[in-house]
Write a protein that holds these residues in place. Structure first.
Motif, PDB file in Angstrom:
ATOM      1  N   GLY A  43      -1.095   1.031  -2.975  1.00 45.23           N
ATOM      2  CA  GLY A  43      -0.765   1.637  -1.652  1.00 45.23           C
ATOM      3  C   GLY A  43       0.623   2.611  -1.869  1.00 45.23           C
ATOM      4  O   GLY A  43       1.255   2.604  -2.793  1.00 45.23           O
ATOM      5  N   PHE A  44       0.847   3.525  -0.878  1.00 45.23           N
ATOM      6  CA  PHE A  44       1.920   4.191  -0.849  1.00 45.23           C
ATOM      7  C   PHE A  44       2.612   4.411   0.869  1.00 45.23           C
ATOM      8  O   PHE A  44       1.667   4.547   1.587  1.00 45.23           O
ATOM      9  CB  PHE A  44       1.970   5.830  -1.235  1.00 45.23           C
ATOM     10  N   GLN A  45       3.707   3.841   1.036  1.00 48.29           N
ATOM     11  CA  GLN A  45       4.394   4.131   2.401  1.00 48.29           C
ATOM     12  C   GLN A  45       5.548   5.011   1.877  1.00 48.29           C
ATOM     13  O   GLN A  45       6.654   4.963   1.099  1.00 48.29           O
ATOM     14  CB  GLN A  45       4.723   2.777   2.703  1.00 48.29           C
ATOM     15  N   GLY A  46       5.604   6.011   2.890  1.00 49.69           N
ATOM     16  CA  GLY A  46       6.681   7.017   2.967  1.00 49.69           C
ATOM     17  C   GLY A  46       6.267   8.044   4.014  1.00 49.69           C
ATOM     18  O   GLY A  46       5.102   7.885   4.912  1.00 49.69           O
ATOM     19  N   PRO A  47       7.169   9.280   4.172  1.00 53.65           N
ATOM     20  CA  PRO A  47       6.837  10.260   5.175  1.00 53.65           C
ATOM     21  C   PRO A  47       5.896  11.128   4.643  1.00 53.65           C
ATOM     22  O   PRO A  47       6.147  12.176   3.736  1.00 53.65           O
ATOM     23  CB  PRO A  47       8.444  10.805   5.092  1.00 53.65           C
ATOM     24  N   LEU A  48       4.841  11.225   5.400  1.00 50.35           N
ATOM     25  CA  LEU A  48       3.509  12.218   4.952  1.00 50.35           C
ATOM     26  C   LEU A  48       3.561  13.167   6.192  1.00 50.35           C
ATOM     27  O   LEU A  48       2.857  14.022   6.137  1.00 50.35           O
ATOM     28  CB  LEU A  48       2.159  11.317   4.807  1.00 50.35           C
ATOM     29  N   LEU A  76     -10.139   0.780 -18.172  1.00 54.83           N
ATOM     30  CA  LEU A  76      -9.722  -0.096 -17.455  1.00 54.83           C
ATOM     31  C   LEU A  76     -10.882  -1.142 -17.151  1.00 54.83           C
ATOM     32  O   LEU A  76     -12.069  -0.436 -16.967  1.00 54.83           O
ATOM     33  CB  LEU A  76      -9.059   0.349 -16.273  1.00 54.83           C
ATOM     34  N   PRO A  77     -10.806  -2.504 -17.011  1.00 50.82           N
ATOM     35  CA  PRO A  77     -11.875  -3.192 -16.627  1.00 50.82           C
ATOM     36  C   PRO A  77     -12.113  -3.331 -14.956  1.00 50.82           C
ATOM     37  O   PRO A  77     -12.668  -4.027 -14.545  1.00 50.82           O
ATOM     38  CB  PRO A  77     -11.609  -4.602 -17.254  1.00 50.82           C
ATOM     39  N   PHE A  78     -11.352  -2.404 -14.535  1.00 47.69           N
ATOM     40  CA  PHE A  78     -11.599  -2.329 -13.125  1.00 47.69           C
ATOM     41  C   PHE A  78     -11.377  -0.894 -12.426  1.00 47.69           C
ATOM     42  O   PHE A  78     -11.007  -0.046 -13.256  1.00 47.69           O
ATOM     43  CB  PHE A  78     -10.441  -3.224 -12.292  1.00 47.69           C
ATOM     44  N   HIS A  79     -11.714  -0.505 -11.317  1.00 46.99           N
ATOM     45  CA  HIS A  79     -11.284   0.642 -10.597  1.00 46.99           C
ATOM     46  C   HIS A  79     -10.057   0.640  -9.807  1.00 46.99           C
ATOM     47  O   HIS A  79      -9.848  -0.431  -9.323  1.00 46.99           O
ATOM     48  CB  HIS A  79     -12.443   1.120  -9.719  1.00 46.99           C
ATOM     49  N   VAL A  80      -9.456   1.782  -9.655  1.00 43.00           N
ATOM     50  CA  VAL A  80      -8.170   1.741  -8.657  1.00 43.00           C
ATOM     51  C   VAL A  80      -8.566   2.708  -7.548  1.00 43.00           C
ATOM     52  O   VAL A  80      -9.114   3.779  -7.965  1.00 43.00           O
ATOM     53  CB  VAL A  80      -7.065   2.140  -9.629  1.00 43.00           C
ATOM     54  N   GLU A  81      -7.946   2.362  -6.504  1.00 40.61           N
ATOM     55  CA  GLU A  81      -8.052   3.390  -5.262  1.00 40.61           C
ATOM     56  C   GLU A  81      -6.732   3.509  -4.879  1.00 40.61           C
ATOM     57  O   GLU A  81      -5.853   2.906  -4.770  1.00 40.61           O
ATOM     58  CB  GLU A  81      -8.956   2.983  -4.282  1.00 40.61           C
ATOM     59  N   TYR A  82      -6.581   4.547  -4.068  1.00 40.68           N
ATOM     60  CA  TYR A  82      -5.359   4.821  -3.375  1.00 40.68           C
ATOM     61  C   TYR A  82      -5.337   4.648  -1.837  1.00 40.68           C
ATOM     62  O   TYR A  82      -6.166   4.985  -1.174  1.00 40.68           O
ATOM     63  CB  TYR A  82      -5.125   6.339  -3.718  1.00 40.68           C
ATOM     64  N   ALA A  83      -4.085   4.194  -1.310  1.00 39.21           N
ATOM     65  CA  ALA A  83      -4.163   3.779   0.030  1.00 39.21           C
ATOM     66  C   ALA A  83      -2.881   4.081   0.630  1.00 39.21           C
ATOM     67  O   ALA A  83      -1.722   3.596   0.154  1.00 39.21           O
ATOM     68  CB  ALA A  83      -4.386   2.205   0.355  1.00 39.21           C
ATOM     69  N   PRO A  84      -2.912   5.254   1.309  1.00 40.79           N
ATOM     70  CA  PRO A  84      -1.715   5.772   2.055  1.00 40.79           C
ATOM     71  C   PRO A  84      -1.463   5.080   3.467  1.00 40.79           C
ATOM     72  O   PRO A  84      -2.297   4.666   4.148  1.00 40.79           O
ATOM     73  CB  PRO A  84      -2.070   7.124   2.351  1.00 40.79           C
ATOM     74  N   SER A  85      -0.071   5.303   3.604  1.00 40.93           N
ATOM     75  CA  SER A  85       0.573   4.745   4.925  1.00 40.93           C
ATOM     76  C   SER A  85       1.725   5.420   5.471  1.00 40.93           C
ATOM     77  O   SER A  85       2.681   5.537   4.526  1.00 40.93           O
ATOM     78  CB  SER A  85       0.722   3.265   5.070  1.00 40.93           C
ATOM     79  N   ASP A  86       1.558   6.395   6.316  1.00 41.83           N
ATOM     80  CA  ASP A  86       2.553   7.128   6.706  1.00 41.83           C
ATOM     81  C   ASP A  86       3.766   6.517   7.806  1.00 41.83           C
ATOM     82  O   ASP A  86       3.258   5.877   8.695  1.00 41.83           O
ATOM     83  CB  ASP A  86       1.997   8.452   7.490  1.00 41.83           C
ATOM     84  N   ASP A  87       5.016   6.592   7.381  1.00 41.62           N
ATOM     85  CA  ASP A  87       5.885   5.919   8.260  1.00 41.62           C
ATOM     86  C   ASP A  87       6.970   6.975   8.810  1.00 41.62           C
ATOM     87  O   ASP A  87       7.705   6.752   9.513  1.00 41.62           O
ATOM     88  CB  ASP A  87       6.872   4.986   7.563  1.00 41.62           C
ATOM     89  N   ALA A  88       6.565   8.474   8.546  1.00 47.45           N
ATOM     90  CA  ALA A  88       7.253   9.558   8.984  1.00 47.45           C
ATOM     91  C   ALA A  88       8.897   9.417   8.559  1.00 47.45           C
ATOM     92  O   ALA A  88       9.774  10.001   9.130  1.00 47.45           O
ATOM     93  CB  ALA A  88       7.123   9.714  10.244  1.00 47.45           C
ATOM     94  N   GLY A  89       9.280   8.478   7.500  1.00 46.19           N
ATOM     95  CA  GLY A  89      10.369   8.386   7.023  1.00 46.19           C
ATOM     96  C   GLY A  89      11.251   7.703   8.103  1.00 46.19           C
ATOM     97  O   GLY A  89      12.514   7.502   8.193  1.00 46.19           O
ATOM     98  N   SER A  90      10.765   7.156   8.870  1.00 46.12           N
ATOM     99  CA  SER A  90      11.351   6.316  10.394  1.00 46.12           C
ATOM    100  C   SER A  90      11.376   4.729  10.364  1.00 46.12           C
ATOM    101  O   SER A  90      10.343   4.293  10.105  1.00 46.12           O
ATOM    102  CB  SER A  90      10.611   6.646  11.647  1.00 46.12           C
ATOM    103  N   PRO A  91      12.591   4.183  10.364  1.00 49.13           N
ATOM    104  CA  PRO A  91      12.638   2.646  10.390  1.00 49.13           C
ATOM    105  C   PRO A  91      11.728   2.184  11.545  1.00 49.13           C
ATOM    106  O   PRO A  91      11.343   1.094  11.352  1.00 49.13           O
ATOM    107  CB  PRO A  91      14.277   2.445  10.567  1.00 49.13           C
TER     108      PRO A  91
END
Length: 391
Positions: A43-48, A76-91
């Motif tokens: 995953g990735f969490q940040g301001p998108l 790799l013996p597995f696959h990797v996927e990307y999962a985004p999550s936008d927090d707009a940089g806001s607490p």
């Protein structure tokens, strides 16, 4: 259709579903590809979105590139996927963004949250879920808040604030410094570090807080001009540093100006124009466009995204690969708790630095870099300590 036949069909459906899903006790259930290999998500969490999105997109692109290349290698013996999550940089938006990744049972680790306020607001959720967050958030207090899933991938703001002071006092021998923060968790934390160390060095300090998104920076710039300060420190993001820089130029403040890593982005030079010229910028990050160790990464990034890598792109690439390497080392027992344990004990050589962590998740290394805006471009000067002690 009789009940026996219905039962047989139901059993077949369940069996088919089981072939597509692997069970993970820690909430890390993973899908399985057509080749029978598990699929794990980073995953990735940040301001998108929002005013700080340029920084978030830099980071996101680094993570996505790491995921793409890991799959392309085929080892790799597995696959990797990307999962985004936008927090707009806001607490305020951070808990919901974190919960999105937590609820996705395929996510076994993430890069982020990107900003300190967001990391503070979501740290408890990630800890309760046992989901490791490899974060560039730099506020010094974060490892002391009891967030067992938090791992910091860069030196903290005590190092960065101290580097600003070191350069001003040793190299430029300043006597009076105007310190400005944007009233964010990040900006205030950095300014406190700088103020304390300036005062300890016998430097007079003038302090001011100018909220992010201030409509007009004329009053703030005028106060700096008439303060008698022979240097300025600004701790905030490029979206506010740029209009502030313009007003400082308008009022004629031509003394040395240094800003923190939140300003270290091409957007600062684009938005500020000629007013950015001569500004000094500190960062825990390396400039991937000039460092020899990141040459191939920079070429790959440009080929993929048609632009040069920006702030924290290479560090995010490293953080994603760090997580992928720990997943690989588990040999199939890929539960969130197991990944968390592996990451916290890792000693991983990335492109930008050696990654290892203290027991509380604090980054174990150091190293702050200084750049200068010259001819509209951010140009690396070098390691702050080396520069300051060069005479």
């Amino acid at each position: 259709m009789n009940r026996k036949r219905l039962s047989m069909i139901a059993a077949l459906v369940v069996t088919g579903a089981a072939a597509l899903t692997g069970c993970n006790k820690d909430g890390g259930a993973v899908n399985v590809g057509s080749d029978g290999r598990a699929i794990y998500k980073i995953g990735f969490q940040g301001p998108l979105t929002g005013e700080s999105s340029a920084i978030g997109v830099n980071m996101e692109n680094g993570v996505k590139l790491a995921v793409k290349q890991a799959n392309a290698r085929g080892d790799l013996p597995f696959h990797v996927e990307y999962a985004p999550s936008d927090d707009a940089g806001s607490p305020d938006q951070s808990p919901a963004a974190a919960q999105k990744l937590i609820d996705d049972e395929g996510v076994v680790g993430l890069v982020g949250p990107a900003f300190s306020g967001a990391a503070k607001a979501s740290g408890r959720l990630y800890s309760e879920a046992g989901l490791v967050s490899v974060s560039h958030a730099s506020h010094p207090s974060l490892p002391d808040l009891g967030f067992r899933s938090f791992v910091r991938s860069v030196p903290n703001d005590s190092a960065q604030g101290g580097a600003m002071v070191t350069y001003f006092t040793k190299k430029l021998q300043t006597k009076k410094v105007y310190v400005v923060d944007d009233k964010s968790e990040y900006g205030v934390g950095l300014s406190k570090v700088a103020e304390k160390q300036l005062e300890e060095a016998g430097v007079e300090v003038v302090k001011a807080s100018v909220p992010a998104k201030t409509p007009d920076y004329t009053a703030a710039a005028t106060a700096v001009k008439h303060s008698g300060a022979d240097a300025l420190i600004y701790n905030g993001l490029y979206s506010d540093a740029a209009p502030f820089a313009k007003k400082l130029k308008d009022v004629g403040f031509d003394k040395p100006k240094i800003a923190s890593d939140g300003t270290y982005d091409r957007k600062f030079t684009e938005l500020a124009g000629e007013a950015a010229e001569g500004w000094l910028l500190t960062c825990q990050c390396l400039d991937a466009n000039v460092d020899p160790g990141t040459k191939q990464f920079a070429e790959d990034y440009k080929a993929e995204y048609k632009t040069a890598p920006g702030l924290y792109a290479a560090e995010s690439y490293d953080a994603a690969n760090l997580i992928i390497e720990q997943i690989k080392s588990l040999g199939g027992d890929v539960r969130r708790e197991a990944v968390l344990d592996k990451v916290k004990k890792a000693n991983y050589k990335g492109l930008t630095r050696q990654f290892s962590f203290k027991e509380n998740g604090e980054f174990a290394g150091n190293g702050i870099y200084l750049s200068e805006v010259k001819g509209g471009r951010i140009t690396l000067k070098g390691n702050v300590d080396t520069l300051a002690n060069a005479g």
